[in-house]
Write a protein that holds these residues in place. Sequence first.
Motif, PDB file in Angstrom:
ATOM      1  N   ALA A 174      22.124  -8.529 -38.085  1.00  0.00           N
ATOM      2  CA  ALA A 174      21.036  -9.414 -37.684  1.00  0.00           C
ATOM      3  C   ALA A 174      20.440 -10.012 -38.950  1.00  0.00           C
ATOM      4  N   VAL A 175      20.382 -11.341 -38.998  1.00  0.00           N
ATOM      5  CA  VAL A 175      19.890 -12.035 -40.181  1.00  0.00           C
ATOM      6  C   VAL A 175      18.694 -12.900 -39.787  1.00  0.00           C
ATOM      7  N   PRO A 176      17.509 -12.618 -40.355  1.00  0.00           N
ATOM      8  CA  PRO A 176      16.340 -13.432 -40.023  1.00  0.00           C
ATOM      9  C   PRO A 176      16.427 -14.817 -40.674  1.00  0.00           C
ATOM     10  N   VAL A 177      16.045 -15.843 -39.923  1.00  0.00           N
ATOM     11  CA  VAL A 177      16.012 -17.216 -40.434  1.00  0.00           C
ATOM     12  C   VAL A 177      14.737 -17.895 -39.975  1.00  0.00           C
ATOM     13  N   VAL A 178      14.301 -18.884 -40.730  1.00  0.00           N
ATOM     14  CA  VAL A 178      13.130 -19.685 -40.375  1.00  0.00           C
ATOM     15  C   VAL A 178      13.558 -21.145 -40.394  1.00  0.00           C
ATOM     16  N   THR A 179      13.272 -21.855 -39.311  1.00  0.00           N
ATOM     17  CA  THR A 179      13.638 -23.265 -39.234  1.00  0.00           C
ATOM     18  C   THR A 179      12.667 -24.099 -40.060  1.00  0.00           C
ATOM     19  N   LYS A 180      12.988 -25.385 -40.245  1.00  0.00           N
ATOM     20  CA  LYS A 180      12.113 -26.289 -40.995  1.00  0.00           C
ATOM     21  C   LYS A 180      10.732 -26.391 -40.357  1.00  0.00           C
ATOM     22  N   SER A 181      10.678 -26.224 -39.042  1.00  0.00           N
ATOM     23  CA  SER A 181       9.394 -26.302 -38.335  1.00  0.00           C
ATOM     24  C   SER A 181       8.636 -24.979 -38.349  1.00  0.00           C
ATOM     25  N   GLY A 182       9.232 -23.934 -38.942  1.00  0.00           N
ATOM     26  CA  GLY A 182       8.546 -22.647 -39.063  1.00  0.00           C
ATOM     27  C   GLY A 182       8.862 -21.633 -37.988  1.00  0.00           C
ATOM     28  N   GLN A 183       9.740 -21.978 -37.058  1.00  0.00           N
ATOM     29  CA  GLN A 183      10.119 -21.019 -36.019  1.00  0.00           C
ATOM     30  C   GLN A 183      10.987 -19.932 -36.618  1.00  0.00           C
ATOM     31  N   LYS A 184      10.753 -18.686 -36.180  1.00  0.00           N
ATOM     32  CA  LYS A 184      11.523 -17.562 -36.687  1.00  0.00           C
ATOM     33  C   LYS A 184      12.535 -17.102 -35.648  1.00  0.00           C
ATOM     34  N   PHE A 185      13.765 -16.923 -36.098  1.00  0.00           N
ATOM     35  CA  PHE A 185      14.840 -16.446 -35.248  1.00  0.00           C
ATOM     36  C   PHE A 185      15.607 -15.359 -35.976  1.00  0.00           C
ATOM     37  N   CYS A 186      16.429 -14.676 -35.245  1.00  0.00           N
ATOM     38  CA  CYS A 186      17.301 -13.660 -35.822  1.00  0.00           C
ATOM     39  C   CYS A 186      18.719 -13.996 -35.366  1.00  0.00           C
ATOM     40  N   LEU A 187      19.571 -14.322 -36.323  1.00  0.00           N
ATOM     41  CA  LEU A 187      20.960 -14.645 -36.002  1.00  0.00           C
ATOM     42  C   LEU A 187      21.782 -13.362 -35.966  1.00  0.00           C
ATOM     43  N   VAL A 188      22.598 -13.216 -34.943  1.00  0.00           N
ATOM     44  CA  VAL A 188      23.535 -12.101 -34.874  1.00  0.00           C
ATOM     45  C   VAL A 188      24.860 -12.674 -35.343  1.00  0.00           C
ATOM     46  N   GLN A 189      25.354 -12.152 -36.479  1.00  0.00           N
ATOM     47  CA  GLN A 189      26.561 -12.729 -37.050  1.00  0.00           C
ATOM     48  C   GLN A 189      27.543 -11.659 -37.501  1.00  0.00           C
ATOM     49  N   CYS A 190      28.792 -12.074 -37.620  1.00  0.00           N
ATOM     50  CA  CYS A 190      29.861 -11.206 -38.081  1.00  0.00           C
ATOM     51  C   CYS A 190      29.629 -10.880 -39.557  1.00  0.00           C
ATOM     52  N   VAL A 191      29.764  -9.602 -39.926  1.00  0.00           N
ATOM     53  CA  VAL A 191      29.565  -9.235 -41.330  1.00  0.00           C
ATOM     54  C   VAL A 191      30.719  -9.709 -42.202  1.00  0.00           C
ATOM     55  N   ALA A 192      31.888  -9.922 -41.632  1.00  0.00           N
ATOM     56  CA  ALA A 192      33.053 -10.314 -42.423  1.00  0.00           C
ATOM     57  C   ALA A 192      33.088 -11.811 -42.724  1.00  0.00           C
ATOM     58  N   CYS A 193      32.900 -12.639 -41.692  1.00  0.00           N
ATOM     59  CA  CYS A 193      33.066 -14.082 -41.894  1.00  0.00           C
ATOM     60  C   CYS A 193      31.789 -14.890 -41.682  1.00  0.00           C
ATOM     61  N   GLY A 194      30.753 -14.265 -41.143  1.00  0.00           N
ATOM     62  CA  GLY A 194      29.479 -14.963 -40.954  1.00  0.00           C
ATOM     63  C   GLY A 194      29.383 -15.807 -39.701  1.00  0.00           C
ATOM     64  N   THR A 195      30.375 -15.740 -38.831  1.00  0.00           N
ATOM     65  CA  THR A 195      30.311 -16.501 -37.580  1.00  0.00           C
ATOM     66  C   THR A 195      29.141 -16.017 -36.744  1.00  0.00           C
ATOM     67  N   VAL A 196      28.288 -16.938 -36.323  1.00  0.00           N
ATOM     68  CA  VAL A 196      27.133 -16.594 -35.504  1.00  0.00           C
ATOM     69  C   VAL A 196      27.594 -16.422 -34.060  1.00  0.00           C
ATOM     70  N   VAL A 197      27.255 -15.263 -33.477  1.00  0.00           N
ATOM     71  CA  VAL A 197      27.664 -14.978 -32.101  1.00  0.00           C
ATOM     72  C   VAL A 197      26.463 -14.899 -31.160  1.00  0.00           C
ATOM     73  N   GLY A 198      25.263 -14.978 -31.717  1.00  0.00           N
ATOM     74  CA  GLY A 198      24.075 -14.944 -30.883  1.00  0.00           C
ATOM     75  C   GLY A 198      22.817 -15.224 -31.688  1.00  0.00           C
ATOM     76  N   VAL A 199      21.765 -15.607 -30.971  1.00  0.00           N
ATOM     77  CA  VAL A 199      20.478 -15.886 -31.596  1.00  0.00           C
ATOM     78  C   VAL A 199      19.400 -15.215 -30.765  1.00  0.00           C
ATOM     79  N   LEU A 200      18.482 -14.522 -31.448  1.00  0.00           N
ATOM     80  CA  LEU A 200      17.370 -13.864 -30.779  1.00  0.00           C
ATOM     81  C   LEU A 200      16.056 -14.440 -31.285  1.00  0.00           C
ATOM     82  N   ASP A 201      15.106 -14.575 -30.391  1.00  0.00           N
ATOM     83  CA  ASP A 201      13.774 -15.007 -30.779  1.00  0.00           C
ATOM     84  C   ASP A 201      13.141 -13.894 -31.596  1.00  0.00           C
TER      85      ASP A 201
END
Length: 81
Positions: free
Chosen positions: A16-43
């Motif tokens: 789970a990788v936390p990210v913040v959009t340009k507008s300030g919204q916070k999300f948590c990306l669920v991504q593969c540890v090997a290649c970084g492909t995003v498989v889901g997004v959580l609020d």
Amino acid sequence: MARSKCPCCECHEFEAVPVVTKSGQKFCLVQCVACGTVVGVLDDVKVASVVRKAEHRLNALLEKVTGAVVSVRGKKQEEGK
């Protein structure tokens, strides 16, 4: 039970990788540890809420276990007298 795998590289580990959009919204990306492909997004609000609830439940359980240990120790000390 089937193990989840990355649709790109078939790795079985995710992070789970936390990210913040340009507008300030916070999300948590669920991504593969090997290649970084995003498989889901959580609020992020939901993630924080789940973590807080788990923390409260774990603290309550720890208090119960600690109380039981203190009780057992007290009984053993009384028996030893």
